[in-house]
Design an enzyme around this catalytic site. Sequence first.
Site, PDB file in Angstrom:
ATOM      1  CG  HIS A  65      -0.228  -9.824   2.395  1.00 14.08           C
ATOM      2  ND1 HIS A  65       0.276  -8.546   2.387  1.00 14.08           N
ATOM      3  CD2 HIS A  65      -1.478  -9.720   2.898  1.00 14.08           C
ATOM      4  CE1 HIS A  65      -0.623  -7.707   2.870  1.00 14.08           C
ATOM      5  NE2 HIS A  65      -1.706  -8.401   3.184  1.00 14.08           N
ATOM      6  CB  CYS A 249      -5.630  -5.043   6.616  1.00 13.71           C
ATOM      7  SG  CYS A 249      -4.910  -6.689   6.770  1.00 13.71           S
TER       8      CYS A 249
END
Length: 731
Positions: A65, A249
Site C-alpha cells: 500500500h 505506522c
Amino acid sequence: MSELITPDLVDTGLTADTKQAAARSLAERMVAAGRVTDLDGFLADVAAREAQMPTGLDGGIGIPHCRSAHVTEPTLAFGRSPHGIDFGAPDGPADLIFLIAAPSGADDAHLTILSSLARRLMDPAFTTALRATDDPATAAAFIRGDTPATPAAQSPAPPSAAAPHPAAPADPGTGAPGPDTHPTAEVTPDPARNATAPGVGTHASEHPAAAAAAVPGPDAPATHPAPAAIPGGSDAGARGFRIVAVTSCPTGIAHTYMAAEALRKAGEAEGVEVVVETQGSAGFTRLDAGVVAAADGVILAHDVEVRERARFAGKPTVDVGVKAAISRPAALIAEVRAKAAAGAATAPSAATTATAPGAEPEGGEHFGTRLRKWLMTGVSYMVPFVAAGGLLIALAFAVGGYEIADAPSVAEHFLWTEAASWAALMFQIGGAAFAFLVPVLAGYIAYGMADRPGLVPGFVGGAVALTIEAGFLGGLAAGLIAGAVVMAIQRVRVPDVLRGIMPVVVIPLISAAVVGFLMFVVIGKPIASFQRAMTDWLSGLSGGNAVLLGALLGLMMCFDLGGPVNKVAYAFAVGGLAAPTDGSLKVMAAVMAAGMVPPLGMALATTVRGRLFSKAERENGKAAWVLGASFISEGAIPFAAADPLRVIPAAMAGGAVTGALSMAFEATLRAPHGGVFVVPLIGSPWLYLLAVAAGTVVTAALVVLLKSLRRPAAEGSASPAAEQSAVPVAA
C-alpha cells in the site's frame, strides 16, 4: 464517492510469483479502471513504501500500500494466489493480496474506509470467506462489507487455504529470520461480529466492551463510550486490568488499524480492557486524560514517533514495532501485566522497554540497531546548529578575513557603516550557535534513549565536555552515559505517590549529578586527552596518509546516502570545525566533496545513457543536478532504492576518488555545508571542483557499465520520490 473496490479490481487466480509482479498485475487493473494515472510512478511509490518495512502479515496476507500523487481516489485491488507470494511475513507466503492505493491528499472519510478494511483483515471469518469464493463480484462485496462474511455465505475452503504457512524465510540482507517471528496469538472470533469490524481506534473514546454491539458499516462513525476513569489505577484486581495503547505506522493506512484491532481482540480474549489511540492517516484523536490516568499499563506499537508520548510517563510500558502488535498481541498484553505486577514504572521510551522471555527487544531490534538510532537522533538535532553557525562563520571570514576572530565583542563596539563590524557580528553569532553543538548532540542522544527525562543530564554532560575540552567525542560519551543513567533510575521501583515528580524533579536531579561527576572526575579527562591527540594527528596529516583518510571518508559518505555511516563521517568532520586546524579543514572539504558525488553521478548517467533508466529515474536525474551541487546526498536515494547492488558500489567508488583527490590537492573548507555555493570559501577551489568532477565521472561510468552488463529485471520500478531527510545535509 466511488466504490472502494469493484469486480474488475479482483483477480481470484493471480498468477504472479513475486511481490513486484503481483503489485504490477493489480495496479494494471487500477489503471484500466481510471483510478491510477501513471503505472510506473505508482509502482515506484509502492516499492518505496515496501522498502520501509515488509507488508506481509501472519495468516497468509500481503497488503502492499502507499499514498501516491498518481492515485485519483482511494482504491483497493484484491488478488488470490494459488501458490502464495513472499511478502516477508514470518509464517511464509501470502495467498490473499490487497493492493491499497490512497491519493496524496485523501480526506478522512476516504481513509476511514481503508482503515476499516485493515481492521476486517484481522477477522478470520472475513479471510476465510475470501479464500472460499471464486466469484469476483462476491469477493468485492465481502471487501466492501455489502455481504457479511458469515458461514452461510461461504463455500468449503479449498485445500490450499488450509495448508499451514512455512517458516519465515531468512532476511536477504542479513540471513537472519524476519522480525516478530513469534507465533500469532490465537484469537477467537466474536460471534456477534459480521464482516465489518467496528471502528476500533478511530476515536480515542472507544471501549472494548462495545464489541458486542451491532457492527456498523464501514462509513459509520465509531460511537463507543469511554470507560469511567478510576483515579490511581491501584484497584486493577477488583475492576479488571486496563491498558491504553497507541498504534502507528509510516503510511498510517493499514498496519496502524490492524494492530489496533489485534490488541482489542486479544484483550477481549484475556478479559483485559484495551483502549487504542490510532495515530494514522484517518485522524488522530487523543485518548481522554481520565482514561490514561485510569490505565494500569501502556502498549506503544509504532514505527514512527508516538505523538505526545509524555502522557504515559510513570506507567508500566511496552514499546515495540507495529507488526509485533499484529503478530503477538496476547504476548504484549501479558508482558505489560507482568511489568505492572512487578511495580515497574517507566517513561515511554523505546530504550527502557523490557521484553517477554525469548523475545527480542523493540520488536526484534538488537542493541547495535538501537545504538545507531540514538546516535542518529543526536546528530540530526545537531545539524541545524552546524548549518547556521558554520555558514555564518564562513561568511564572516569571507567578508572580514581570518583576523575577524580576534575582533572585540560587537555588544561593546559596532559601527553600522563598517564591513568589519558586520563580519564580527556574523562570526560571533555563528560562534554562539557552534557553542551548542556538543551539548545538543549529547542532550538529544540521551533524549533518544530515555525520552524527555534524558535532556537535562545530556545537556549538562555536553556542557561539561565543552568545559574540559573533550569535544565531539566527549559529547557522544556524555549523551550515552546520561541516557543509561536515566534508564537505570527509571527501572527503580518507587511508591505511586512519587511517580508524578520522578520525571520533573528526582530523575533530573540525580542523573545530572551523576553525569556531571563522571564527566568531570572519571572519564572526561581521558577523552579530552584522546581528542587532543586526534586533533594533533589530523593537523600533521600529509602525503599518503591524508589521501587514504580522504578515500575512507569518501567511502563512508556514499555508503548509505544519509544513513548512520554517512552521519558518522559528517559529524567527524563538523566536530573539527569547532577548533579549526589545517587538518580539520581538509577533512571538511573532503567530506563535502564526496557527499556531492552520488547525486551528480546519477544525474550524469541519466543524461548520457538515458535508455538504461526508467522515465521516473530520468526525471529524478534532472533534480539530482541541483541536489548534488547543493551537497544533498539524499538526491541519489531513488536510484539506490531501485538498484542498490549497482548504484551504491558505483557511488562509493566515485566518493573515494573524490575524497582522496581533495586531500591530495590540500583543499580546505570552513563552511560545513553549501556545496558549490560556498566555493569562494574553499582553499584551492579549482582543484576542489576537479576532484568533484572526477568522482562524478567515475560514478556515472560505473553505473552505466554495470547496468549495461545486466539491466534491471523490473525496469521502471525505481522509487522516484523516496522520502528525503528533513535535514538538508548529507547526513
